[in-house]
Motif scaffolding. Structure first.
Motif, short mmCIF file in Angstrom:
data_model
loop_
_atom_site.label_atom_id
_atom_site.label_comp_id
_atom_site.label_asym_id
_atom_site.label_seq_id
_atom_site.Cartn_x
_atom_site.Cartn_y
_atom_site.Cartn_z
N HIS A 171 -12.82 -9.80 125.29
CA HIS A 171 -11.78 -9.14 123.93
C HIS A 171 -11.75 -7.18 124.46
CE1 HIS A 171 -12.06 -6.64 120.01
NE2 HIS A 171 -12.89 -6.52 120.35
N HIS A 172 -12.79 -7.78 125.36
CA HIS A 172 -12.50 -5.47 125.28
C HIS A 172 -11.51 -4.94 126.41
CE1 HIS A 172 -16.43 -4.37 123.42
NE2 HIS A 172 -16.72 -5.30 123.42
N PHE A 173 -11.51 -6.15 127.66
CA PHE A 173 -10.07 -6.19 128.84
C PHE A 173 -9.70 -7.03 129.06
CE2 PHE A 173 -15.08 -4.18 129.73
CZ PHE A 173 -14.81 -2.60 129.22
N PRO A 174 -8.31 -7.27 129.06
CA PRO A 174 -7.85 -8.52 128.35
C PRO A 174 -7.29 -9.27 130.00
CG PRO A 174 -7.28 -6.96 126.58
CD PRO A 174 -8.35 -6.51 127.42
N THR A 175 -7.52 -7.85 130.83
CA THR A 175 -6.85 -7.93 132.30
C THR A 175 -7.90 -7.10 133.26
OG1 THR A 175 -5.38 -6.10 131.94
CG2 THR A 175 -4.38 -8.37 131.34
N ARG A 176 -7.17 -7.59 134.43
CA ARG A 176 -8.47 -7.56 135.27
C ARG A 176 -7.33 -5.88 135.70
NH1 ARG A 176 -9.47 -8.08 142.08
NH2 ARG A 176 -11.26 -7.33 141.85
N GLU A 177 -6.48 -5.36 135.54
CA GLU A 177 -6.04 -3.62 135.48
C GLU A 177 -6.67 -3.06 133.99
OE1 GLU A 177 -1.79 -3.27 135.02
OE2 GLU A 177 -2.14 -1.13 134.46
N ALA A 178 -7.11 -3.46 132.76
CA ALA A 178 -7.78 -3.00 131.67
C ALA A 178 -8.80 -2.41 131.84
CB ALA A 178 -7.25 -3.63 130.33
N LEU A 179 -10.11 -3.72 133.28
CA LEU A 179 -11.31 -3.42 132.60
C LEU A 179 -11.31 -2.04 134.40
CD1 LEU A 179 -13.83 -4.39 133.66
CD2 LEU A 179 -12.93 -6.15 134.92
N ILE A 180 -10.26 -2.22 135.27
CA ILE A 180 -10.16 -1.55 136.46
C ILE A 180 -10.17 0.02 136.12
CG2 ILE A 180 -9.55 -0.66 138.47
CD1 ILE A 180 -11.35 -3.13 138.83
N THR A 181 -9.14 0.50 134.87
CA THR A 181 -8.98 1.28 134.22
C THR A 181 -9.82 1.93 134.26
OG1 THR A 181 -6.13 0.95 134.19
CG2 THR A 181 -7.11 2.39 132.49
N ALA A 182 -10.80 0.76 133.53
CA ALA A 182 -11.92 1.98 132.87
C ALA A 182 -12.94 2.22 133.07
CB ALA A 182 -12.14 0.27 131.25
N VAL A 183 -13.08 0.72 134.21
CA VAL A 183 -14.39 1.00 135.47
C VAL A 183 -13.93 3.26 135.68
CG1 VAL A 183 -14.88 0.90 137.71
CG2 VAL A 183 -14.89 -1.07 135.94
N LEU A 184 -12.70 3.00 136.17
CA LEU A 184 -12.16 4.54 137.08
C LEU A 184 -12.46 5.48 136.17
CD1 LEU A 184 -9.08 3.64 139.32
CD2 LEU A 184 -11.60 3.82 139.67
N GLU A 185 -12.29 6.01 134.67
CA GLU A 185 -12.06 6.94 133.94
C GLU A 185 -13.48 7.04 133.84
OE1 GLU A 185 -10.79 4.89 130.36
OE2 GLU A 185 -8.56 5.98 130.74
N ARG B 263 -19.31 -1.89 121.51
CA ARG B 263 -20.09 -0.54 121.69
C ARG B 263 -20.78 -1.06 123.40
NH1 ARG B 263 -22.70 3.36 122.82
NH2 ARG B 263 -25.05 3.36 121.97
N LEU B 264 -22.26 -1.32 122.59
CA LEU B 264 -22.81 -1.59 124.07
C LEU B 264 -22.10 -2.55 124.72
CD1 LEU B 264 -26.09 -1.90 122.21
CD2 LEU B 264 -25.29 -0.01 122.96
N THR B 265 -21.44 -3.70 124.29
CA THR B 265 -21.10 -4.59 124.94
C THR B 265 -20.38 -4.38 126.46
OG1 THR B 265 -21.22 -6.69 123.36
CG2 THR B 265 -20.19 -7.09 125.10
N ARG B 266 -19.87 -3.34 126.23
CA ARG B 266 -18.41 -2.96 126.32
C ARG B 266 -19.10 -2.22 127.65
NH1 ARG B 266 -15.07 1.74 127.20
NH2 ARG B 266 -12.58 1.06 127.48
N GLU B 267 -19.95 -0.77 127.53
CA GLU B 267 -21.41 -0.52 128.43
C GLU B 267 -21.67 -1.48 129.25
OE1 GLU B 267 -23.88 2.81 126.31
OE2 GLU B 267 -21.80 3.14 126.12
N ARG B 268 -21.94 -2.42 128.94
CA ARG B 268 -22.92 -3.15 129.93
C ARG B 268 -22.10 -3.28 130.67
NH1 ARG B 268 -26.04 -6.40 126.48
NH2 ARG B 268 -24.93 -8.39 126.54
N LEU B 269 -20.22 -4.26 130.36
CA LEU B 269 -19.60 -4.24 131.14
C LEU B 269 -19.22 -3.63 131.91
CD1 LEU B 269 -17.46 -6.93 128.45
CD2 LEU B 269 -18.45 -8.14 130.27
N LEU B 270 -19.09 -2.63 131.83
CA LEU B 270 -19.14 -1.20 133.16
C LEU B 270 -19.71 -0.77 134.03
CD1 LEU B 270 -16.63 0.94 130.23
CD2 LEU B 270 -15.95 -0.28 131.96
N ARG B 271 -20.76 -0.77 133.64
CA ARG B 271 -22.02 -1.51 134.48
C ARG B 271 -21.96 -1.60 135.42
NH1 ARG B 271 -23.24 3.34 135.95
NH2 ARG B 271 -22.01 5.01 134.33
#
Lengths: 208, 208
Positions: free
Chosen positions: A59-73, A19-27
């Motif tokens: 592992h958290h964001f297999p694609t750029r689209e997945a990353l950008i979706t999570a960033v926008l959320e 969870r912390l890794t995901r949070e750090r990536l989004l930040r």
């Protein structure tokens, strides 16, 4: 909320680390967008910025689209909390409450989150897939921001125009946010906010 | 204007051709930015889009910086003419004039030119050289847009608040422009514009 008053079980250390890794990536992705623009927000570049292995990031964001979706959320969540945080501590008098409501709306659009969102926005202007991804999220956010601004301006529903005035407030706040992206516009903005706050007071009194 | 009333000499065909080529390149660059984003606005890509040889394009714009500078000058000129075109035909009555002034301000920020400028804006957020290039041009444009909006709202200088209200109008118009970049926002915008026009009328009457 079906768990009633039970204390939640402590998370597994592995789950918590993830969870912390995901949070750090989004930040890091939000910072990358706001500071270095759209091109800098790839999964690999964000992983490096966050000090996370590329494998873990994928592992958290297999694609750029997945990353950008999570960033926008995350961005829309952060922008919503900015606006709702202060509603609990709203002043009691009309003038104080209107000023606080306008300040909250402006705060939504003058933080790092808006600067990050603006980069996604600009990229989406020439990318229809990205546009389709953004529009429903943006619609949900716009609705929440409007509700919060109406509640802040007019908690007792006394003013028939408060919904329309909340809408103008948010569009104005967005314009002020855009004016703040290239240089610090806070002095000029303070005058515009003061004028607008005064106009709302006049309008609500006039039409109530 | 030192030439008095003399008719200007007809341009050399060569000079005229060169002027038209430059114009076509700028038009293509503005379209490229608005439709395909920042990455699409290189000298080579714009030359191809305009159907101009790369050599001819480089004669006019030796660097991307030269092209972007000329594009911004053109964009700000176009946006200024949008606002000033209608001042000559302003309605005589207060309500009609206020509505026309707000419509003009909104028109500045909802055309192709603003969409092109937004792409340069977003790119400049992570490019300090580009930012330094833009800021003085933007300052000059903001000043001109403010002057025109004040004149449109209050041609006879009757209202002490018209300068501050013109400022709010332009920030609101910018926010409406941003809301229009990803989808057609014209229906919602019409309501916001109607609300704002009515609030200006109330405010000017109230404070005059």
């Amino acid at each position: 909320m079906t768990s009633g008053t039970r204390t939640p079980a402590p998370r597994e250390p592995q789950q918590e680390r993830s969870r912390l890794t995901r949070e750090r990536l989004l930040r890091s992705a939000i910072e990358a967008l706001a500071q270095d623009g759209w091109a800098s927000a790839t999964v690999a570049a964000v992983a490096e910025r966050a000090g996370v292995s590329r494998g873990a990031a994928q592992h958290h964001f297999p694609t750029r689209e997945a990353l950008i979706t999570a960033v926008l959320e995350q961005v829309f969540d952060d922008m919503t909390s900015t606006a709702s945080a202060a509603i609990a501590t709203m002043p009691d008098d009309d003038a104080g409450r209107i000023a606080a409501a306008v300040d909250r709306a402006v705060a939504i659009y003058t933080g790092t989150e808006f600067k990050a969102a603006l980069q996604v926005w600009a990229a989406a202007a020439s990318d229809s897939a990205l546009r389709e991804l953004i529009l429903p999220m943006e619609g949900k956010f716009a609705h929440a921001a409007h509700q919060m601004t109406v509640t802040a301006l007019d908690p007792e529903g006394r003013y028939p125009d408060s919904r329309r005035i909340a809408q103008v407030t948010l569009d104005l706040a967005r314009g002020l946010g855009l004016a703040d992206t290239l240089s610090d516009d806070s002095r000029r903005r303070a005058q515009v906010v003061a004028t607008w706050t005064e106009l709302i007071r006049i309008a609500l009194t006039h039409t109530a």
